[in-house]
Design a protein around this motif. Structure first.
Motif, short mmCIF file in Angstrom:
data_model
loop_
_atom_site.label_atom_id
_atom_site.label_comp_id
_atom_site.label_asym_id
_atom_site.label_seq_id
_atom_site.Cartn_x
_atom_site.Cartn_y
_atom_site.Cartn_z
N PRO A 84 -3.37 12.81 0.04
CA PRO A 84 -2.80 13.50 1.21
C PRO A 84 -3.26 14.95 1.31
O PRO A 84 -3.52 15.44 2.41
N ILE A 128 2.38 18.83 1.84
CA ILE A 128 1.70 17.88 2.75
C ILE A 128 2.09 18.21 4.20
O ILE A 128 1.24 18.23 5.09
N LEU A 271 0.99 4.39 5.08
CA LEU A 271 1.54 5.55 4.39
C LEU A 271 2.50 5.08 3.29
O LEU A 271 3.23 4.14 3.50
N VAL A 272 2.56 5.64 2.12
CA VAL A 272 1.80 6.80 1.70
C VAL A 272 0.74 6.31 0.70
O VAL A 272 1.09 6.06 -0.45
N ASP A 274 -2.22 7.06 -1.46
CA ASP A 274 -3.03 8.10 -2.08
C ASP A 274 -4.20 7.44 -2.81
O ASP A 274 -4.05 6.96 -3.93
N PHE A 320 -9.22 11.48 5.79
CA PHE A 320 -8.29 10.36 5.56
C PHE A 320 -8.95 9.23 4.77
O PHE A 320 -8.31 8.21 4.50
N PHE A 323 -6.80 8.94 2.10
CA PHE A 323 -5.38 8.83 2.47
C PHE A 323 -5.14 7.73 3.51
O PHE A 323 -4.42 7.94 4.46
N VAL B 68 4.79 14.41 -2.14
CA VAL B 68 4.67 13.12 -1.45
C VAL B 68 6.07 12.55 -1.20
O VAL B 68 6.32 11.91 -0.17
N TYR B 71 7.61 13.96 1.83
CA TYR B 71 6.90 13.51 3.03
C TYR B 71 7.26 12.06 3.39
O TYR B 71 7.48 11.74 4.55
#
Lengths: 429, 118
Positions: A84, A128, A271-272, A274, A320, A323, B68, B71
């Motif tokens: 992110p 973030i 999401l999320v 990584d 991205f 991400f 994170v 978020y």
């Protein structure tokens, strides 16, 4: 040596040096200075192509400085370069081609800092959000440079700054203050299938600002400017070089990196995700580079010329790559976007549809989770909705207009798709 | 305990239940011990698949990332695929796993992030 090169932070520093060198190569210092001042004083609303406002050298200088400040901030806060964070940095760099500058981003950062303190948490806890928050930075510039306060209130011209600067700073700080809580809330609306979640949150906030500002006749909300394709060749070269740098970094660290790439491409990207954490730095950097080249091929195939907003789109797609995006979930939604233009009365003549073709990848996780056909459908719906989303945000204060539209696309599709899909999610492993 | 922390802990309970239900486990025991400094979730499952147990251990034992968490914490408790344990891993500091015959005892530990405003 390879250990140093494998760090995404090093890739960003290489990028800074490249941008800074290019700025000095294309323009002399007085020209860059004049252009940079013009950029700082621009209302910066959608669409303000900084290449048109300040020229190539000044724009690259703007991108380089924004990039440097954020990389230094990451170092100061001792942040891990996660997916992110990497995406946020490249998104900021991308949008520094058309709307973000040092002047209009800082008040929003301060607002988030105050919120963090009010929650008794470290500023880095919201980093973030910090990185993506500046999508609404045009509201700061617009309050300062876009409204003739002196004329409105019948005052001397110097009052424009005495009223505009505090107004811009306060509005920026207010937005930053409410964004962390609001952004966490909006993620539920689309269930993590809109990668530009903060873009959606900012769209709603922007809608409020638009509604307020349009209530006053003295305020002209239609101040978007033209774009320029004068620097297409230079920016195309920059994209190709950057993409190859990222691919080279991946291979310097791991010569067999391509063998692990398929594992990453099997992820939905919701999401999320990584990718740096889940699949490693090498595979993520390879993905970033491949996505950059994918954009180059798409632009070349459609005969698009690069301007500020398109360059912003390319860097965002690349960012991205750490991400949630990869070619397997991006291409179906891009195809859907293309079909939406080909089969309707929309055209690629305007900048809106051209950028939508890149920013449609906000809904890439829908393709990653539900397959190619649904991905194409999501891309199609996205393009149809995007111009409407802009209407709700009159004034162009939210640079992430596609993120706003993508939130509705995901919110429309996901509940239905979840209802008709089996619960075991066998597509992933 | 702050309201935010209470919401988070409730979501974790929901997420743990969902993971097992999605994988077809219909009988399990989930108890909790809410503390000021940390909260423990005790999960007791019979005949837990080795692959799933290892998957949970791998994903949850990763380093917690507060940025994170702030978020994406609202997505916790809303997984829609059997492999999505990443978000849970962001909220849990570590998991301890013990095996006793066909019974598996998992203890998830979360240290409090939000300080009480009371």
């Amino acid at each position: 040596m390879s250990k140093i090169l494998m760090k995404p932070r090093i890739a960003l520093i290489v990028m800074f040096v490249l941008l800074f060198t290019m700025a000095l190569y294309f323009d002399d210092i007085p020209t860059i200075y004049r252009g940079y001042i013009a950029i700082l004083q621009s209302p910066s609303i959608l669409i303000s192509d900084y290449l048109e406002v300040g020229g190539l050298g000044a724009t690259l200088f703007n991108v380089a400085t924004i990039l440097l400040i954020n990389v230094l901030m990451i170092s100061y806060l001792k942040m891990r370069m996660s997916g992110p964070v990497f995406a946020g940095i490249l998104t900021i760099a991308g949008f520094s081609f058309f709307g973000k500058n040092i002047f209009n981003t800082i008040p929003i950062y301060i607002g988030i800092y105050i919120y963090a303190r009010s929650q008794k948490l470290d500023f880095k806890s919201f980093f973030i959000v910090v990185l993506f928050s500046t999508g609404i930075s045009p509201i700061v510039s617009f309050m300062i440079f876009g409204i003739d306060w002196a004329e409105w209130f019948g005052l001397a011209p110097y009052w424009n700054y005495w009223i505009g600067v505090p107004a811009g700073v306060l509005v920026g700080m207010f937005t930053g203050f409410i964004l962390p809580a609001f952004g966490a809330h909006t993620i539920r609306f689309h269930k993590g299938y809109n990668l530009y979640n903060i873009g959606f949150a900012l769209g709603v906030i922007s809608m409020l600002f638009s509604a307020l500002l349009r209530s006053f006749e003295a305020i002209d909300l239609d101040q978007g400017g033209p774009t320029t394709e004068l620097y297409h060749s230079e920016l195309m070269l920059l994209t190709i070089v950057l993409s190859l740098v990222f691919i080279a970094i991946a291979y310097v660290n791991d010569l067999q990196v391509h063998k692990k790439y398929w594992t990453l491409m099997k992820s939905s990207g919701r999401l999320v995700s990584d990718y740096i954490r889940d699949y490693g730095r090498s595979v993520s950097m390879l993905n970033v580079g491949v996505l950059g080249l994918m954009c180059v091929i798409v632009l070349w195939a459609l005969n698009f010329e690069i301007n500020g907003p398109i360059m912003g789109g390319i860097l965002t797609v690349m960012g991205f790559g750490a991400f949630g995006k990869h070619p397997r979930n991006c291409l179906p939604v891009m195809l859907g976007a293309y079909l939406a233009v080909a089969l309707t009365d929309f055209t690629f003549d305007g900048i809106g549809m051209m950028t939508a073709l890149l920013f449609v990848t906000a809904v890439a996780p829908i393709a990653g989770r539900y397959g190619v056909f649904i991905g194409v459908l999501a891309g199609f719906i996205h393009v149809v909705i995007t111009p409407l989303a802009l209407v709700f945000q009159e004034g162009g204060f939210n640079l992430y207009n596609n993120g706003f539209a993508a939130g509705f696309v995901a919110a429309l599709m996901i509940p239905f798709l979840e209802a008709i899909t089996k619960s075991n999610g066998e597509e992933e492993n | 305990m702050s309201k935010q922390e209470i919401k988070l802990l409730t979501k974790i309970v929901r997420e743990l239940s969902m993971i097992l239900l999605i994988h077809g486990y219909r009988r399990f025991t989930l108890t909790t011990d809410y503390g000021k400094a940390e909260t423990r979730f005790f999960l007791n499952v019979k005949n837990l698949d080795d692959e799933l147990r290892d998957h949970i251990e791998e994903k949850v034992n990763r380093e917690r990332e507060i940025e994170v968490e702030t978020y994406g914490w609202e997505l916790v408790g809303d997984i829609d695929s059997h492999s999505e344990l990443e978000i849970l891993g962001l909220l849990i500091d570590y998991v301890e796993i013990e095996q006793d015959g066909d019974e598996t005892f998992l203890t998830f530990v979360r240290k409090s992030m939000y300080k009480s405003k009371e």
